[in-house]
Design a protein around this motif. Sequence first.
Motif, PDB file in Angstrom:
ATOM      1  N   ILE A   1       0.554  -1.537  -0.300  1.00 22.43           N
ATOM      2  CA  ILE A   1       0.116  -0.101  -0.070  1.00 22.43           C
ATOM      3  C   ILE A   1       0.866   1.420   0.298  1.00 22.43           C
ATOM      4  N   SER A   2       1.527   0.854   0.923  1.00 26.16           N
ATOM      5  CA  SER A   2       3.008   2.935   1.558  1.00 26.16           C
ATOM      6  C   SER A   2       4.195   2.482  -0.425  1.00 26.16           C
ATOM      7  N   LEU A   3       3.665   1.500  -1.727  1.00 27.58           N
ATOM      8  CA  LEU A   3       4.503   2.143  -2.480  1.00 27.58           C
ATOM      9  C   LEU A   3       3.438   2.430  -3.613  1.00 27.58           C
ATOM     10  N   VAL A   4       2.514   2.665  -3.546  1.00 25.15           N
ATOM     11  CA  VAL A   4       1.748   2.712  -4.706  1.00 25.15           C
ATOM     12  C   VAL A   4       1.225   4.141  -5.013  1.00 25.15           C
ATOM     13  N   PRO A   5       1.847   5.008  -4.275  1.00 29.49           N
ATOM     14  CA  PRO A   5       1.733   6.771  -3.928  1.00 29.49           C
ATOM     15  C   PRO A   5       3.139   6.566  -4.770  1.00 29.49           C
ATOM     16  N   ALA A   6       4.304   6.208  -4.360  1.00 32.52           N
ATOM     17  CA  ALA A   6       4.950   5.920  -4.462  1.00 32.52           C
ATOM     18  C   ALA A   6       5.023   6.017  -6.242  1.00 32.52           C
ATOM     19  N   PHE A   7       4.638   4.734  -6.931  1.00 31.42           N
ATOM     20  CA  PHE A   7       4.545   4.612  -8.325  1.00 31.42           C
ATOM     21  C   PHE A   7       4.012   5.801  -8.973  1.00 31.42           C
ATOM     22  N   LEU A   8       2.565   6.167  -8.259  1.00 27.39           N
ATOM     23  CA  LEU A   8       1.600   6.922  -9.395  1.00 27.39           C
ATOM     24  C   LEU A   8       2.755   8.622  -9.399  1.00 27.39           C
ATOM     25  N   SER A   9       2.911   8.890  -8.166  1.00 31.88           N
ATOM     26  CA  SER A   9       4.078   9.414  -8.090  1.00 31.88           C
ATOM     27  C   SER A   9       5.048   9.946  -9.623  1.00 31.88           C
ATOM     28  N   ARG A  10       5.195   9.523  -9.384  1.00 32.29           N
ATOM     29  CA  ARG A  10       6.020   9.451 -10.750  1.00 32.29           C
ATOM     30  C   ARG A  10       5.869   8.407 -12.375  1.00 32.29           C
ATOM     31  N   CYS A  11       4.579   8.022 -12.931  1.00 34.01           N
ATOM     32  CA  CYS A  11       3.720   7.768 -13.274  1.00 34.01           C
ATOM     33  C   CYS A  11       2.582   7.636 -13.115  1.00 34.01           C
ATOM     34  N   ASP A  12       1.738   8.413 -13.788  1.00 31.72           N
ATOM     35  CA  ASP A  12       0.088   8.846 -13.840  1.00 31.72           C
ATOM     36  C   ASP A  12      -0.069   7.347 -14.438  1.00 31.72           C
TER      37      ASP A  12
END
Length: 319
Positions: A165-176
Amino acid sequence: MSRIRADLLLVLAALIWGTAFIAQKNAGELMGPISFVGVRFLLSCVALTPLALYEGGQSRTPLKKADWSLAGLIGICVFAAAALQQVGLATTTATNGGFLTALYVILVPLFVFAQSGVKPRRIVLVAGVVSVAGAWLLTDGAELTSWTSGDGLVLIADVAWAAGISLVPAFLSRCDRPYFLAFAQFGVVGALGTVVGLAVEPVSQEGLHAALPSILYAGLCSGGIAFTLQIVALKYTPAAEAALIMSLESVFAALSGAVLLSERLTGSAILGGALILLGVVLVESGPAMQNIRLPQFWLWLSQAPQYRNWLAQVWGKAR
């Protein structure tokens, strides 16, 4: 998307996951638990393929190697969590499984802090404690008297859930690309689950056929819909606060267990559900409460007699 709409998507995801505990528990008795994880997520992957392709066609930014790696890492976290949870559900009740899964709400803020250095708001920590206390009351008699190895596996799965769960925002911040992330995540989990399941578990055609309704519900609803809603919502709702909202999953798990499996829902369980709801309300109302400044409050309080006199005059004229 507004924050309130994102939060409502998380509530819907929690509802689907809570009821999915019943489908998961039944399927675990009909076929191998890890094989079930593989098959259900392969179905989720197939369901998300059209959306992922459409999103890719609309995107002007190509995926980088680091994006694929991060999506794969999230998929591995989800596989570990789903496999451990599914194996654990074989020897625990749906109610206890819902409670133990809810414990990831206190782990997500720690993972977020470790990754980004962003400290969680105090109201989030308070709401987390309140929600965990409520989840505890939802267990049988507010105590885990029949502790099993399955309970322990579900508890270990919380670490993997929190990491994913905590890694999902990190992915979306760099790749929408939320639909791509859901597609890649489902593909990784489905492939690993199928390979490991076929290697260590006996799989029969009869068991697969009997578990088909559970596979369809878990694959299309719990996976294809709920996990995708979670990924989309995490772009707008902070991970730690999203985890608290998703802790409603344990409430829905207890309700579905009482209705469909005749598991007892006591007065303490009802109080526990109310506490979880209170935790969600706290984290939602926190930003609004923080906007109330103390000097403004005291200014209003000092002028209260004037308002009271004015109301008295209005009331006197009205009479």
